[in-house]
Design a protein around this motif. Structure first.
Motif, PDB file in Angstrom:
ATOM      1  N   GLN A  33      53.236  21.302  34.259  1.00 10.09           N
ATOM      2  CA  GLN A  33      52.065  20.927  35.071  1.00 10.09           C
ATOM      3  C   GLN A  33      52.458  20.140  36.317  1.00 10.09           C
ATOM      4  O   GLN A  33      51.712  19.246  36.745  1.00 10.09           O
ATOM      5  CB  GLN A  33      51.083  20.080  34.238  1.00 10.09           C
ATOM      6  CG  GLN A  33      50.380  20.839  33.140  1.00 10.09           C
ATOM      7  CD  GLN A  33      49.364  19.963  32.396  1.00 10.09           C
ATOM      8  OE1 GLN A  33      49.271  20.015  31.185  1.00 10.09           O
ATOM      9  NE2 GLN A  33      48.625  19.141  33.125  1.00 10.09           N
ATOM     10  N   GLY A  34      53.608  20.444  36.888  1.00 11.45           N
ATOM     11  CA  GLY A  34      54.025  19.769  38.098  1.00 11.45           C
ATOM     12  C   GLY A  34      54.760  18.463  37.854  1.00 11.45           C
ATOM     13  O   GLY A  34      55.358  17.898  38.779  1.00 11.45           O
ATOM     14  N   PHE A  35      54.733  17.971  36.631  1.00  9.27           N
ATOM     15  CA  PHE A  35      55.477  16.769  36.271  1.00  9.27           C
ATOM     16  C   PHE A  35      56.863  17.158  35.758  1.00  9.27           C
ATOM     17  O   PHE A  35      57.061  18.242  35.233  1.00  9.27           O
ATOM     18  CB  PHE A  35      54.737  15.988  35.172  1.00  9.27           C
ATOM     19  CG  PHE A  35      53.520  15.266  35.645  1.00  9.27           C
ATOM     20  CD1 PHE A  35      52.279  15.903  35.626  1.00  9.27           C
ATOM     21  CD2 PHE A  35      53.595  13.956  36.105  1.00  9.27           C
ATOM     22  CE1 PHE A  35      51.137  15.242  36.057  1.00  9.27           C
ATOM     23  CE2 PHE A  35      52.461  13.292  36.532  1.00  9.27           C
ATOM     24  CZ  PHE A  35      51.231  13.931  36.508  1.00  9.27           C
ATOM     25  N   HIS A  36      57.813  16.250  35.920  1.00  4.72           N
ATOM     26  CA  HIS A  36      59.127  16.488  35.361  1.00  4.72           C
ATOM     27  C   HIS A  36      59.749  15.173  34.898  1.00  4.72           C
ATOM     28  O   HIS A  36      59.363  14.082  35.348  1.00  4.72           O
ATOM     29  CB  HIS A  36      60.046  17.205  36.367  1.00  4.72           C
ATOM     30  CG  HIS A  36      60.325  16.426  37.624  1.00  4.72           C
ATOM     31  ND1 HIS A  36      61.407  15.596  37.770  1.00  4.72           N
ATOM     32  CD2 HIS A  36      59.653  16.377  38.794  1.00  4.72           C
ATOM     33  CE1 HIS A  36      61.396  15.074  38.978  1.00  4.72           C
ATOM     34  NE2 HIS A  36      60.339  15.527  39.623  1.00  4.72           N
ATOM     35  N   ALA A  37      60.682  15.304  33.976  1.00  3.23           N
ATOM     36  CA  ALA A  37      61.407  14.149  33.453  1.00  3.23           C
ATOM     37  C   ALA A  37      62.767  14.628  32.980  1.00  3.23           C
ATOM     38  O   ALA A  37      62.926  15.785  32.572  1.00  3.23           O
ATOM     39  CB  ALA A  37      60.643  13.482  32.310  1.00  3.23           C
ATOM     40  N   THR A  38      63.740  13.742  33.046  1.00  3.54           N
ATOM     41  CA  THR A  38      65.094  14.041  32.585  1.00  3.54           C
ATOM     42  C   THR A  38      65.538  12.941  31.647  1.00  3.54           C
ATOM     43  O   THR A  38      65.464  11.755  32.001  1.00  3.54           O
ATOM     44  CB  THR A  38      66.074  14.142  33.763  1.00  3.54           C
ATOM     45  OG1 THR A  38      65.611  15.132  34.688  1.00  3.54           O
ATOM     46  CG2 THR A  38      67.467  14.512  33.271  1.00  3.54           C
ATOM     47  N   LEU A  39      65.975  13.324  30.470  1.00  3.29           N
ATOM     48  CA  LEU A  39      66.496  12.356  29.512  1.00  3.29           C
ATOM     49  C   LEU A  39      67.915  11.980  29.916  1.00  3.29           C
ATOM     50  O   LEU A  39      68.781  12.851  30.050  1.00  3.29           O
ATOM     51  CB  LEU A  39      66.486  12.949  28.103  1.00  3.29           C
ATOM     52  CG  LEU A  39      67.078  12.089  26.987  1.00  3.29           C
ATOM     53  CD1 LEU A  39      66.339  10.772  26.856  1.00  3.29           C
ATOM     54  CD2 LEU A  39      67.074  12.856  25.669  1.00  3.29           C
ATOM     55  N   HIS A  40      68.158  10.709  30.126  1.00  2.00           N
ATOM     56  CA  HIS A  40      69.498  10.209  30.426  1.00  2.00           C
ATOM     57  C   HIS A  40      69.894   9.248  29.318  1.00  2.00           C
ATOM     58  O   HIS A  40      69.443   8.103  29.281  1.00  2.00           O
ATOM     59  CB  HIS A  40      69.523   9.486  31.779  1.00  2.00           C
ATOM     60  CG  HIS A  40      69.308  10.377  32.952  1.00  2.00           C
ATOM     61  ND1 HIS A  40      70.191  11.380  33.305  1.00  2.00           N
ATOM     62  CD2 HIS A  40      68.299  10.432  33.863  1.00  2.00           C
ATOM     63  CE1 HIS A  40      69.751  12.002  34.386  1.00  2.00           C
ATOM     64  NE2 HIS A  40      68.600  11.454  34.743  1.00  2.00           N
ATOM     65  N   LEU A  82      59.046   9.616  34.180  1.00  2.00           N
ATOM     66  CA  LEU A  82      58.135  10.716  34.534  1.00  2.00           C
ATOM     67  C   LEU A  82      57.912  10.734  36.039  1.00  2.00           C
ATOM     68  O   LEU A  82      57.614   9.699  36.631  1.00  2.00           O
ATOM     69  CB  LEU A  82      56.786  10.536  33.820  1.00  2.00           C
ATOM     70  CG  LEU A  82      55.752  11.633  34.052  1.00  2.00           C
ATOM     71  CD1 LEU A  82      56.202  12.940  33.388  1.00  2.00           C
ATOM     72  CD2 LEU A  82      54.389  11.199  33.509  1.00  2.00           C
ATOM     73  N   GLN A  83      58.036  11.916  36.646  1.00  2.00           N
ATOM     74  CA  GLN A  83      57.892  12.022  38.083  1.00  2.00           C
ATOM     75  C   GLN A  83      57.056  13.231  38.469  1.00  2.00           C
ATOM     76  O   GLN A  83      56.983  14.215  37.735  1.00  2.00           O
ATOM     77  CB  GLN A  83      59.282  12.139  38.744  1.00  2.00           C
ATOM     78  CG  GLN A  83      60.173  10.947  38.513  1.00  2.00           C
ATOM     79  CD  GLN A  83      61.519  11.100  39.184  1.00  2.00           C
ATOM     80  OE1 GLN A  83      61.619  11.037  40.408  1.00  2.00           O
ATOM     81  NE2 GLN A  83      62.560  11.300  38.416  1.00  2.00           N
ATOM     82  N   LYS A  84      56.452  13.110  39.630  1.00  3.08           N
ATOM     83  CA  LYS A  84      55.750  14.235  40.241  1.00  3.08           C
ATOM     84  C   LYS A  84      55.842  14.033  41.741  1.00  3.08           C
ATOM     85  O   LYS A  84      55.698  12.916  42.229  1.00  3.08           O
ATOM     86  CB  LYS A  84      54.283  14.282  39.797  1.00  3.08           C
ATOM     87  CG  LYS A  84      53.550  15.534  40.271  1.00  3.08           C
ATOM     88  CD  LYS A  84      52.117  15.576  39.757  1.00  3.08           C
ATOM     89  CE  LYS A  84      51.475  16.904  40.150  1.00  3.08           C
ATOM     90  NZ  LYS A  84      50.050  16.984  39.740  1.00  3.08           N
ATOM     91  N   SER A  85      56.065  15.087  42.466  1.00  2.00           N
ATOM     92  CA  SER A  85      56.338  14.949  43.896  1.00  2.00           C
ATOM     93  C   SER A  85      55.098  14.576  44.689  1.00  2.00           C
ATOM     94  O   SER A  85      55.187  13.860  45.688  1.00  2.00           O
ATOM     95  CB  SER A  85      56.930  16.253  44.445  1.00  2.00           C
ATOM     96  OG  SER A  85      56.034  17.328  44.222  1.00  2.00           O
ATOM     97  N   SER A  86      53.934  15.012  44.218  1.00  4.42           N
ATOM     98  CA  SER A  86      52.718  14.784  44.996  1.00  4.42           C
ATOM     99  C   SER A  86      51.533  14.594  44.056  1.00  4.42           C
ATOM    100  O   SER A  86      51.130  15.540  43.368  1.00  4.42           O
ATOM    101  CB  SER A  86      52.462  15.976  45.931  1.00  4.42           C
ATOM    102  OG  SER A  86      51.244  15.830  46.623  1.00  4.42           O
ATOM    103  N   ALA A  87      50.984  13.388  44.019  1.00  2.57           N
ATOM    104  CA  ALA A  87      49.882  13.092  43.102  1.00  2.57           C
ATOM    105  C   ALA A  87      48.604  13.804  43.522  1.00  2.57           C
ATOM    106  O   ALA A  87      48.300  13.918  44.722  1.00  2.57           O
ATOM    107  CB  ALA A  87      49.648  11.590  43.060  1.00  2.57           C
ATOM    108  N   GLN A  88      47.863  14.238  42.521  1.00  2.00           N
ATOM    109  CA  GLN A  88      46.554  14.854  42.735  1.00  2.00           C
ATOM    110  C   GLN A  88      45.477  14.003  42.077  1.00  2.00           C
ATOM    111  O   GLN A  88      45.768  13.250  41.131  1.00  2.00           O
ATOM    112  CB  GLN A  88      46.532  16.262  42.121  1.00  2.00           C
ATOM    113  CG  GLN A  88      47.526  17.220  42.731  1.00  2.00           C
ATOM    114  CD  GLN A  88      47.496  18.567  42.020  1.00  2.00           C
ATOM    115  OE1 GLN A  88      47.868  18.681  40.861  1.00  2.00           O
ATOM    116  NE2 GLN A  88      47.078  19.586  42.732  1.00  2.00           N
ATOM    117  N   LEU A  89      44.266  14.123  42.581  1.00  2.86           N
ATOM    118  CA  LEU A  89      43.159  13.361  42.001  1.00  2.86           C
ATOM    119  C   LEU A  89      43.046  13.609  40.505  1.00  2.86           C
ATOM    120  O   LEU A  89      42.745  12.703  39.724  1.00  2.86           O
ATOM    121  CB  LEU A  89      41.849  13.725  42.698  1.00  2.86           C
ATOM    122  CG  LEU A  89      41.753  13.423  44.197  1.00  2.86           C
ATOM    123  CD1 LEU A  89      40.421  13.924  44.749  1.00  2.86           C
ATOM    124  CD2 LEU A  89      41.929  11.936  44.469  1.00  2.86           C
TER     125      LEU A  89
END
Lengths: 117, 115
Positions: free
Chosen positions: A61-68, A76-83
């Motif tokens: 859903q446009g979100f991404h995360a990487t386990l380190h 948790l990251q997303k490049s561009s937040a939506q309402l």
């Protein structure tokens, strides 16, 4: 015991800006499972992302995360937040339980993300 | 599939009264979990069952809280002598086997208000 520390409280962003919610964990297990759950208003909490693979990006859903595992993190990251991203976000860690008896999730305290126009 | 069903959606009790919360897991799921959700503490684990057997109740306040799973189709959480600090949303969740990597399916929760 297992524990999760995440960005908590209120997080307010303007639409279009990047989203970053931090999550770090503590566990004695070398192969932990990490999750992000999202809870939209008037709905049930639901799974957003999960991972147990070190250094592999997982997306949904446009979100991404990487386990380190080296830093015990699963941000948790997303490049561009939506309402429509306005919701409660929880990071969670699965314990391994006892053999044959299953396991439970330990959640962080949650972050309430509000995205405004 | 109706998902995890929790009843009632809202419950108001007076201080000292008893509250019983009900959960119907997804059919075929063998693991049932109870969590308490508050703004301050987030999602706190209370207890869970696997194949109806209690596995871990380490999150349950021992004196007034109890949980049961008399059959595979429902579980109850009972709070005796409710106190204002028990006010929270109580969430039930189920999963197929209760394994480490499984997704939890949550109900909508029961919002308990203790006056």
């Amino acid at each position: 015991g297992d524990s999760v520390t995440q960005t908590e409280g209120l997080v307010t962003l303007t639409e279009g800006l990047p989203v970053m919610l931090n999550c770090t964990y503590q566990t004695i297990y070398s192969n932990p499972f990490l999750f992000w759950y999202v809870h939209y208003l008037n709905e049930s909490p639901r799974l957003l992302l999960k991972s147990s693979t070190d250094n592999k990006r997982t997306e949904h859903q446009g979100f991404h995360a990487t386990l380190h595992k080296s830093s015990s993190s699963f941000h948790l990251q997303k490049s561009s937040a939506q309402l429509s991203d306005s919701a409660l976000y929880y990071c969670a860690l699965s314990d391994r339980g006892q053999q044959g008896t299953g396991s439970k999730l330990s959640f962080g305290k949650g972050a309430k993300l509000t995205v405004s126009p | 599939n109706a998902g995890v069903i929790q009843t009632p959606r809202h419950k108001v009790t007076g201080k000292g009264q008893e509250a019983t919360l009900w959960c119907e897991p997804i059919s075929g799921h063998s693991a049932v979990f109870w969590y308490r959700q508050t703004i301050v503490q987030g999602l706190e684990f209370l207890t869970y069952f696997r194949n109806q057997a209690p596995i871990d109740d380490s999150g349950m306040p021992k004196e007034r809280f109890s949980a049961q799973m008399p059959n595979q189709s429902h579980s109850t959480l009972k709070i005796q002598s409710t106190q204002p600090q028990d006010s929270a949303v109580y969430l039930c969740a189920s999963s197929s086997w209760g394994q480490s990597n499984e997704r939890l399916f949550f109900g909508h929760g029961t919002k308990l208000s203790v006056l």
